[in-house]
Write a protein that holds these residues in place. Structure first.
Motif, PDB file in Angstrom:
ATOM      1  N   MET A 156       4.862  -1.072   3.090  1.00  0.00           N
ATOM      2  CA  MET A 156       5.144  -1.955   4.267  1.00  0.00           C
ATOM      3  C   MET A 156       5.210  -3.273   4.036  1.00  0.00           C
ATOM      4  SD  MET A 156       1.961  -2.154   6.938  1.00  0.00           S
ATOM      5  CE  MET A 156       1.829  -3.898   8.004  1.00  0.00           C
ATOM      6  N   LEU A 157       6.138  -4.010   4.657  1.00  0.00           N
ATOM      7  CA  LEU A 157       6.350  -5.560   4.058  1.00  0.00           C
ATOM      8  C   LEU A 157       5.507  -6.476   5.146  1.00  0.00           C
ATOM      9  CD1 LEU A 157       7.805  -7.608   2.480  1.00  0.00           C
ATOM     10  CD2 LEU A 157       9.679  -7.416   3.778  1.00  0.00           C
TER      11      LEU A 157
ATOM     12  N   TYR B 277       3.402  -7.073  -0.214  1.00  0.00           N
ATOM     13  CA  TYR B 277       3.527  -5.445   0.269  1.00  0.00           C
ATOM     14  C   TYR B 277       2.276  -4.980   0.305  1.00  0.00           C
ATOM     15  CZ  TYR B 277       8.206  -6.149  -0.665  1.00  0.00           C
ATOM     16  OH  TYR B 277       9.840  -6.477  -0.549  1.00  0.00           O
ATOM     17  N   ALA B 278       1.842  -4.361   1.340  1.00  0.00           N
ATOM     18  CA  ALA B 278       0.370  -3.988   1.750  1.00  0.00           C
ATOM     19  C   ALA B 278       0.451  -2.397   1.669  1.00  0.00           C
ATOM     20  CB  ALA B 278      -0.184  -4.641   2.998  1.00  0.00           C
TER      21      ALA B 278
ATOM     22  N   LEU C  74       0.450  -5.923  -3.251  1.00  0.00           N
ATOM     23  CA  LEU C  74       1.560  -6.068  -4.386  1.00  0.00           C
ATOM     24  C   LEU C  74       2.281  -7.176  -4.012  1.00  0.00           C
ATOM     25  CD1 LEU C  74       1.939  -2.136  -5.441  1.00  0.00           C
ATOM     26  CD2 LEU C  74       0.145  -3.777  -6.639  1.00  0.00           C
ATOM     27  N   PHE C  75       3.016  -7.620  -5.070  1.00  0.00           N
ATOM     28  CA  PHE C  75       4.154  -8.526  -4.746  1.00  0.00           C
ATOM     29  C   PHE C  75       5.537  -7.798  -5.179  1.00  0.00           C
ATOM     30  CE2 PHE C  75       0.386 -11.087  -4.773  1.00  0.00           C
ATOM     31  CZ  PHE C  75       0.992 -12.025  -3.715  1.00  0.00           C
TER      32      PHE C  75
ATOM     33  N   LEU D   7       3.763   3.347  -7.445  1.00  0.00           N
ATOM     34  CA  LEU D   7       2.430   2.628  -8.017  1.00  0.00           C
ATOM     35  C   LEU D   7       1.230   2.724  -6.909  1.00  0.00           C
ATOM     36  CD1 LEU D   7       0.901   1.030 -10.326  1.00  0.00           C
ATOM     37  CD2 LEU D   7       1.860  -1.087  -9.351  1.00  0.00           C
ATOM     38  N   ALA D   8       1.641   2.379  -5.783  1.00  0.00           N
ATOM     39  CA  ALA D   8       0.555   2.719  -4.653  1.00  0.00           C
ATOM     40  C   ALA D   8       0.031   4.109  -4.788  1.00  0.00           C
ATOM     41  CB  ALA D   8       0.984   2.010  -3.400  1.00  0.00           C
ATOM     42  N   GLY D   9       1.001   4.925  -4.529  1.00  0.00           N
ATOM     43  CA  GLY D   9       0.515   6.388  -4.716  1.00  0.00           C
ATOM     44  C   GLY D   9      -0.312   6.717  -5.885  1.00  0.00           C
TER      45      GLY D   9
END
Length: 320
Positions: A1-2, A8-9, A23-24, A30-32
């Motif tokens: 989500m932006l 990006y969170a 993240l930027f 990557l989050a997963g």
């Protein structure tokens, strides 16, 4: 989500807490991977499900040693060493007391003194027997239980930080619910702005803002998990010597350090020491700093070498 044009969170719930990754880059893959890594680590250390390495040790209490993986042994050895420090409030063998109170787990009544004394007899960290060569852990008495809840989040936050760096991420923040670990700083900013919560305040109420770069911020406070009975607040920070919640002048302790693991260790140690002894303890530890929030609404910084603090709430007074 932006969230805005840059950050990006990604969020989920793990270890019973909301977990936030910033993240930027828009990188849900990557989050997963980060969330799966946290889940794998949680499965090693948790005492909230039957099949973990720590629970295998607890189930074998008074019977036989249990061989564990190297990361689990190393974390237990670290917790054990801190537990044996003179007067330490930290105790890896506090499990029976935690279960007796159940604070934060539908516990809303004060156990009898007899029940607490019976549990206290099972919390001597000297009866946790470690064998580094065999990589085994033995609890000497039936009914003993180790609980790594006071240290596991910090360890896992550091594992995530190392993984993000391995993935060539130069700017990121991971919040494991009380444990914040950072990589670098946001673009064009001196550091990450991390809120210091107002004890017993509204959900988003802040005393102030801590700014850090490449540092961990860990806060522990009596307002996090508690219940009230007969006008008395019973919170989750237990004194392993008395069996009751710790009663002193502090509402919260925040530790700023390189390792989130150190943040976990020192929030607990400093809670037991109080402000004056706590600041004296940190005098020869330049990499570890603390912010103490007291019942009389003082905010006291041990130093501000590696962070800056800005007070937002005029009900509190910043003491230098």
């Amino acid at each position: 989500m932006l969230n805005d044009v840059r950050v990006y969170a990604y969020s989920t719930v793990l270890m019973g807490s909301p977990v936030l990754l910033k993240l930027f880059d828009d990188n849900p893959i990557l989050a997963g991977q980060v969330f799966r890594l946290i889940k794998q680590q949680e499965n090693l250390f948790t005492v909230n499900r039957a099949a973990s390495e720590v629970m295998a040790i607890n189930h074998a209490a008074g019977q036989h040693p249990v061989v564990v993986s190297q990361p689990v042994f190393d974390l237990i050895a670290c917790a054990h060493a801190v537990s044996l420090l003179p007067g330490s409030l930290f105790n890896l063998a506090i499990g029976p007391l935690v279960k007796c109170w159940k604070i934060g787990f539908q516990g809303h009544s004060v156990p009898s003194d007899a029940a607490l004394q019976a549990r206290l007899a099972l919390t001597d960290p000297r009866e946790v027997v470690l064998d580094a060569d065999a990589r085994s852990v033995m609890l000497a008495r039936p009914g003993m239980e180790i609980d790594l809840g006071a240290i596991a989040k910090g360890y896992i936050a550091d594992v995530v930080q190392a993984y993000l760096r391995q993935q060539q991420v130069s700017r990121a923040l991971i919040n494991l619910g009380g444990n914040v670990q950072t990589v670098g700083a946001p673009p064009d900013e001196a550091g990450w702005a991390i809120g210091l919560k107002k004890p017993f305040g509204e959900k988003d109420a802040l005393i102030g803002v801590i700014e850090v770069n490449n540092r961990s911020v860990v806060t522990s406070g009596i307002y996090e998990r508690y219940f009230e009975q007969d006008g008395i607040c019973y919170h989750h920070i237990l004194d392993p010597h008395s069996g009751y919640p710790l009663d002193n002048a502090l509402l919260s302790v925040t530790v700023i350090s390189d390792r989130s693991l150190d943040g976990d260790i020192y929030t607990t140690l400093l809670y037991g020491l109080g402000v004056e002894q706590g600041i004296a303890c940190l005098a020869d530890k330049p990499g570890i700093e603390a912010i103490f929030v007291t019942r009389d609404r003082q905010v006291i910084c041990s130093s501000q070498r590696h962070f800056s603090f800005r007070l937002l709430d005029n009900d509190y007074r910043l003491v230098h």
